[in-house]
Structures are given as C-alpha cells and as structure tokens.
Design a protein around this motif. Sequence first.
Motif, PDB file in Angstrom:
ATOM      1  N   ARG A 423       0.839  -1.205   0.000  1.00 49.83           N
ATOM      2  CA  ARG A 423       0.000   0.000   0.000  1.00 49.83           C
ATOM      3  C   ARG A 423       0.875   1.257   0.000  1.00 49.83           C
ATOM      4  N   LEU A 424       1.895   1.273   0.835  1.00 49.62           N
ATOM      5  CA  LEU A 424       2.784   2.429   0.880  1.00 49.62           C
ATOM      6  C   LEU A 424       3.570   2.565  -0.417  1.00 49.62           C
ATOM      7  N   THR A 425       4.075   1.444  -0.941  1.00 43.47           N
ATOM      8  CA  THR A 425       4.875   1.491  -2.172  1.00 43.47           C
ATOM      9  C   THR A 425       4.055   2.014  -3.346  1.00 43.47           C
ATOM     10  N   MET A 426       2.874   1.460  -3.555  1.00 44.52           N
ATOM     11  CA  MET A 426       2.052   1.890  -4.685  1.00 44.52           C
ATOM     12  C   MET A 426       1.507   3.302  -4.466  1.00 44.52           C
ATOM     13  N   GLY A 427       1.297   3.670  -3.211  1.00 43.95           N
ATOM     14  CA  GLY A 427       0.869   5.037  -2.922  1.00 43.95           C
ATOM     15  C   GLY A 427       1.946   6.047  -3.271  1.00 43.95           C
ATOM     16  N   LEU A 428       3.202   5.734  -2.907  1.00 42.09           N
ATOM     17  CA  LEU A 428       4.304   6.629  -3.259  1.00 42.09           C
ATOM     18  C   LEU A 428       4.509   6.691  -4.771  1.00 42.09           C
ATOM     19  N   LEU A 429       4.356   5.553  -5.450  1.00 39.80           N
ATOM     20  CA  LEU A 429       4.442   5.554  -6.913  1.00 39.80           C
ATOM     21  C   LEU A 429       3.412   6.504  -7.510  1.00 39.80           C
ATOM     22  N   THR A 430       2.182   6.413  -7.025  1.00 46.04           N
ATOM     23  CA  THR A 430       1.100   7.218  -7.599  1.00 46.04           C
ATOM     24  C   THR A 430       1.330   8.709  -7.385  1.00 46.04           C
ATOM     25  N   LEU A 431       2.048   9.088  -6.327  1.00 48.24           N
ATOM     26  CA  LEU A 431       2.346  10.499  -6.093  1.00 48.24           C
ATOM     27  C   LEU A 431       3.173  11.115  -7.208  1.00 48.24           C
ATOM     28  N   LEU A 432       3.840  10.264  -8.008  1.00 46.19           N
ATOM     29  CA  LEU A 432       4.573  10.792  -9.163  1.00 46.19           C
ATOM     30  C   LEU A 432       3.663  11.570 -10.109  1.00 46.19           C
ATOM     31  N   LEU A 433       2.396  11.204 -10.134  1.00 50.27           N
ATOM     32  CA  LEU A 433       1.460  11.881 -11.037  1.00 50.27           C
ATOM     33  C   LEU A 433       1.306  13.357 -10.696  1.00 50.27           C
ATOM     34  N   SER A 434       1.637  13.748  -9.465  1.00 46.58           N
ATOM     35  CA  SER A 434       1.540  15.164  -9.099  1.00 46.58           C
ATOM     36  C   SER A 434       2.500  16.007  -9.942  1.00 46.58           C
ATOM     37  N   VAL A 435       3.625  15.413 -10.357  1.00 51.54           N
ATOM     38  CA  VAL A 435       4.554  16.131 -11.230  1.00 51.54           C
ATOM     39  C   VAL A 435       3.882  16.445 -12.564  1.00 51.54           C
ATOM     40  N   ALA A 436       3.149  15.472 -13.101  1.00 54.24           N
ATOM     41  CA  ALA A 436       2.437  15.694 -14.363  1.00 54.24           C
ATOM     42  C   ALA A 436       1.378  16.778 -14.206  1.00 54.24           C
ATOM     43  N   VAL A 437       0.652  16.757 -13.094  1.00 58.30           N
ATOM     44  CA  VAL A 437      -0.390  17.764 -12.849  1.00 58.30           C
ATOM     45  C   VAL A 437       0.211  19.168 -12.917  1.00 58.30           C
ATOM     46  N   VAL A 438       1.336  19.354 -12.248  1.00 60.34           N
ATOM     47  CA  VAL A 438       1.957  20.679 -12.176  1.00 60.34           C
ATOM     48  C   VAL A 438       2.522  21.102 -13.533  1.00 60.34           C
ATOM     49  N   LEU A 439       3.236  20.193 -14.209  1.00 56.85           N
ATOM     50  CA  LEU A 439       3.862  20.567 -15.481  1.00 56.85           C
ATOM     51  C   LEU A 439       2.818  20.886 -16.552  1.00 56.85           C
ATOM     52  N   TYR A 440       1.760  20.081 -16.623  1.00 53.93           N
ATOM     53  CA  TYR A 440       0.694  20.386 -17.577  1.00 53.93           C
ATOM     54  C   TYR A 440       0.055  21.741 -17.270  1.00 53.93           C
ATOM     55  N   ALA A 441      -0.172  22.019 -15.981  1.00 46.17           N
ATOM     56  CA  ALA A 441      -0.804  23.285 -15.601  1.00 46.17           C
ATOM     57  C   ALA A 441       0.079  24.472 -15.960  1.00 46.17           C
ATOM     58  N   ILE A 442       1.389  24.341 -15.741  1.00 43.04           N
ATOM     59  CA  ILE A 442       2.302  25.417 -16.127  1.00 43.04           C
ATOM     60  C   ILE A 442       2.269  25.615 -17.636  1.00 43.04           C
ATOM     61  N   GLY A 443       2.280  24.522 -18.383  1.00 40.88           N
ATOM     62  CA  GLY A 443       2.215  24.630 -19.834  1.00 40.88           C
ATOM     63  C   GLY A 443       0.955  25.318 -20.315  1.00 40.88           C
ATOM     64  N   ALA A 444      -0.160  25.102 -19.605  1.00 43.10           N
ATOM     65  CA  ALA A 444      -1.416  25.745 -20.001  1.00 43.10           C
ATOM     66  C   ALA A 444      -1.376  27.250 -19.780  1.00 43.10           C
ATOM     67  N   CYS A 445      -0.534  27.706 -18.864  1.00 47.12           N
ATOM     68  CA  CYS A 445      -0.465  29.134 -18.555  1.00 47.12           C
ATOM     69  C   CYS A 445       0.528  29.888 -19.445  1.00 47.12           C
ATOM     70  N   LEU A 446       1.365  29.156 -20.161  1.00 48.18           N
ATOM     71  CA  LEU A 446       2.373  29.813 -20.989  1.00 48.18           C
ATOM     72  C   LEU A 446       1.831  30.090 -22.390  1.00 48.18           C
ATOM     73  N   PRO A 447       2.234  31.207 -22.982  1.00 47.85           N
ATOM     74  CA  PRO A 447       1.844  31.460 -24.374  1.00 47.85           C
ATOM     75  C   PRO A 447       2.704  30.617 -25.308  1.00 47.85           C
ATOM     76  N   GLY A 448       2.068  29.822 -26.116  1.00 48.34           N
ATOM     77  CA  GLY A 448       2.802  28.998 -27.059  1.00 48.34           C
ATOM     78  C   GLY A 448       2.179  29.093 -28.434  1.00 48.34           C
ATOM     79  N   LYS A 449       3.011  29.218 -29.454  1.00 47.82           N
ATOM     80  CA  LYS A 449       2.465  29.343 -30.799  1.00 47.82           C
ATOM     81  C   LYS A 449       1.889  28.025 -31.278  1.00 47.82           C
ATOM     82  N   ASP A 450       0.763  28.097 -31.936  1.00 52.44           N
ATOM     83  CA  ASP A 450       0.145  26.944 -32.585  1.00 52.44           C
ATOM     84  C   ASP A 450       0.621  26.928 -34.035  1.00 52.44           C
TER      85      ASP A 450
END
Length: 502
Positions: A423-450
Amino acid sequence: MAPVQPQNADAHPPWYTPQRLLALFCWVTFLVYLDQGVISSNGVNRQIQVVSYAALTLAFPPAQAQFNVGNVGDGTLPSAFLAGLLIASIVYSELTTRFNAFRMIGFGFGVWAIASVGCGLAPNFWVLLICRVVMGAGEASIITLTGPFIDDVAPPAQKTLWFGVLNLFPTLGIAAGYIFGGLIGPLLGWRYAFFIQALIGLPVVIWALLASPINLQTMHDDEDVPSNTLAGVYGTAPLAKTGWLTSLGRDLLILGRHPVFVLNMLAYCPVQGAFGSYIFWGPKAGYELFDLPQETIDLTFGVVTIATSIVAVLLGGLFIDMVGSSIRNAMIFCSAGALVGLIVIEAGFMFAPSFPVLIGMFALGELALFAGQAPCSAVQIWTVPVRLRPLASGMGTVTQHLFGDVPTPPFVGWMQGVFNDWRLTMGLLTLLLSVAVVLYAIGACLPGKDYRPVGQQRALRADKVVPDLDPEGASLLRGGSGNRVSHVRYVMFASMGDRARS
C-alpha cells in the motif's frame, strides 16, 4: 529512397485516402507493439518453472531457458529496442528533409522485419540482444513519422480524435503479443513467433517501398520562416550549409526553445512511468494484498487496462475536438486527468478494503489518465515548427521511455524491498502523477504558438470548434519573417464558456 521532390499539395496517388492511411498506420503500429508483447510473454521468454504444456515446452524451451540467462540479463531484452530507437529517431527525423518520408517508413519497417527474422535465428543471447536493438532502429521510423502524417491528413475538426485512434494500437498490440507469444511458444517454439510476425509485416514493407508514395508536409504557410532560416527564433539570417551533426544540434536547440512542447513532453514521463509500474507490479500488489488466485488478478488487471485505454483514449480525443482543440484546452485537460487519476488511484491503493473496490477505483483512475494520451500527442505535434515534427515525435517517445517506464519499475521494486508494504509502495508511486499535474498546468499558462496552418485555424474558428477569441488572429498568426507572432492569452474556463454559449 528517392529524395524529396516538390509537389502539388493536392496531388495524391490513386490508392490514397486519409482513412486508408490511418488504417495502414494503425496496423503497422499494432505489429510493432505486438513484438513488444511477444518478447515479454511467458511462452517466448522465461525460465522453465511452472509449465502448462510440459511436453511441448521441454521440446521448445523459451529463450531465457535455452540461453540460460538470469533475470537481470533477460530483463534487458524488452528494453533493448530503446538503444536503437534513441539513435534512429534522430536520424529519421533529419532524413525527412532529404528523402520521402513514406518510403522511409517502408525502409524502417523492412529493417524491423529483417531483425525479427534475426531474432528467430539467433544462436545465442548476444545475437538476440543485438537484433532487438536493430528492431528498435527499424520501428523508430514508424514512431517518428506516423504522428506528423496523421496531423497532415486528418480532418481539422477531428485531429485529436485521429490521434486517439492511433494511440489505441500500442496497448492492443502489447496485449495481443502476450497472447500470441504465449500460444506460439509452447506449440511451435519461441523462434517461430518472430518468424510469423515478420511474415505478417512483409506485405506492408513491400507496399510502402513500391506503391506510389505520398509526401509529408515539411512546411506550412503559417510557418514562422522558410526552412532555411531561423527567423522568429534567432532573427532573419539564413542558415548556412552545415554538417548533419551541426544541423541536428541546431534543431534540438530550437525544440528546447519551445517551452510548451518541453513541458508537455516532460509531463507525460511520470504518467508513462506510472503505467509501466502498474502493469508490472499492480497484479503482484493485488495478489499479496488480497490473497486471491494469481490468474484472477492477472486477468482482471489486463482486461481493465485494455478496456479503459480503448474507451478513454477515444473519448479524450473526441472531447478536445468538441470543446475546442486549442493547445491550452489540451494541456488543462491533461492536467485535470492526471489530478483525477492521482486522487482516485492513490485512494484505491491506500484504503480499498477489497479487490473489487481497488480494481473499480483503479479503472476510474486509468480512464482519467488514458484520456490525456490523444491531447498530449496532438500538443507534441502542434507546438513545434512543422519541419521539426518528426524530431519532436522521436524525442518525445525516447524521453517518455528513458525517464518513464524504464527506470520506474525497478525503483518501485527497490521501494517495496525497503518498506515491505504494497500500500505504501504503490501510494508513493502514484504520487509521481503530481509532477504531471503541475507541469501540464504550467504549460497551459504559458503562451505557445500553434503551428497548425492558418487556414485550418480559421476554419476551426468559423465552425466554432475553437472559440473565436482573436478576430485579428489570422493576420497576427501569419507573421512575416521580420515580425514576431502575437500570442493570444486567455483563460480556459472563459473559452469553454464561450464555446458553450455558441
């Protein structure tokens, strides 16, 4: 391979339709990932311990048993393709400026098929390992070039959905490879699994090399600059003729100067790592937590992974096309999906009182995570100059493996050895997804050319597929070689509100 020739954008060979090309690429992708399931299957690659077809398996021992290789050495076989993929992805992306990309797919797939035969003929472990590396070099052409082709030919209002359809086939291929290898290995011998898959791929190789080719777009009319300049990045000076390595270094530097692309690429690494670890360790964790039959747990995790991937990948692509296929919408959708997956899967592994509750929460979390695959693939293509799309696709794939599903499963195994608590091992693994949450959110706030064509973006706005937030966007987006492109800054919730009101 013939050099790239100028072409009329509307001129296509008689066999071509966008739907046929999508079907062809889906089939090729399926075969490439079928092989990855085959090399990991018990019928092809394991030590002889518990055997269902005892007499047949003794006559046809799997590769690991025949070559008497330990688990550490054998573990290099499924990931050996990365070495070839890393180098060849960069090579193929650079060669698209000199040779026809469709022919290159045929050439790369031909290399893959020949190396597959080599795997079947391998007299020892080292030859088998080398053939696995060469197979990775062959499949690099498919992984690098199919995405840019799909973006070229997909209907503008359905591009994300088409990426979703293409992204179904890695999961389906790996799942089918487990079954295929598990059946062929005991019945005919592990070598025949590689012979048969090469034979299945041979018609595609012949077709791609001999049929009238189509051309991959190397420049759109809304590109910042012509292909021989770096205006919009370094100014307006033309590029001097340079060597291949110098050109590659320059192109990698240009990719690095597109922050939304970089964030999107890095954000998917923890998601890929979580997927790889769930597939590898999830059944074992479920078995030790709930003491159910191993076959039941394996089958349940496998069925849930396949079913959720099919449903979520298609719905994710369809949703983004419906609400507005903008880069910002896609990034916020990916961030939200990673957040939901994080919360639900974390709660499941930490608190689920029974296996049905765990697998239900796991299924909901995987639905949220898989839904971001198509938007993530689309952003990877849309946020870089068009001539760099093949390189961007290759670098994205290599990065996701190198920093995702290759290092994460061993790290999870190390954590379980330290904590001895699934339970602890898989819980710590799943916390890695918080990195994705933050990086995607930062990318959404940046101006990027389409970098999609201006005409395509106009059509989407006219059809209200994307909110018309910038009535002067067409002229701004065109930008000359001496003009900077103005980026439209807006909040996703406002854009979705405009969409709903329309």
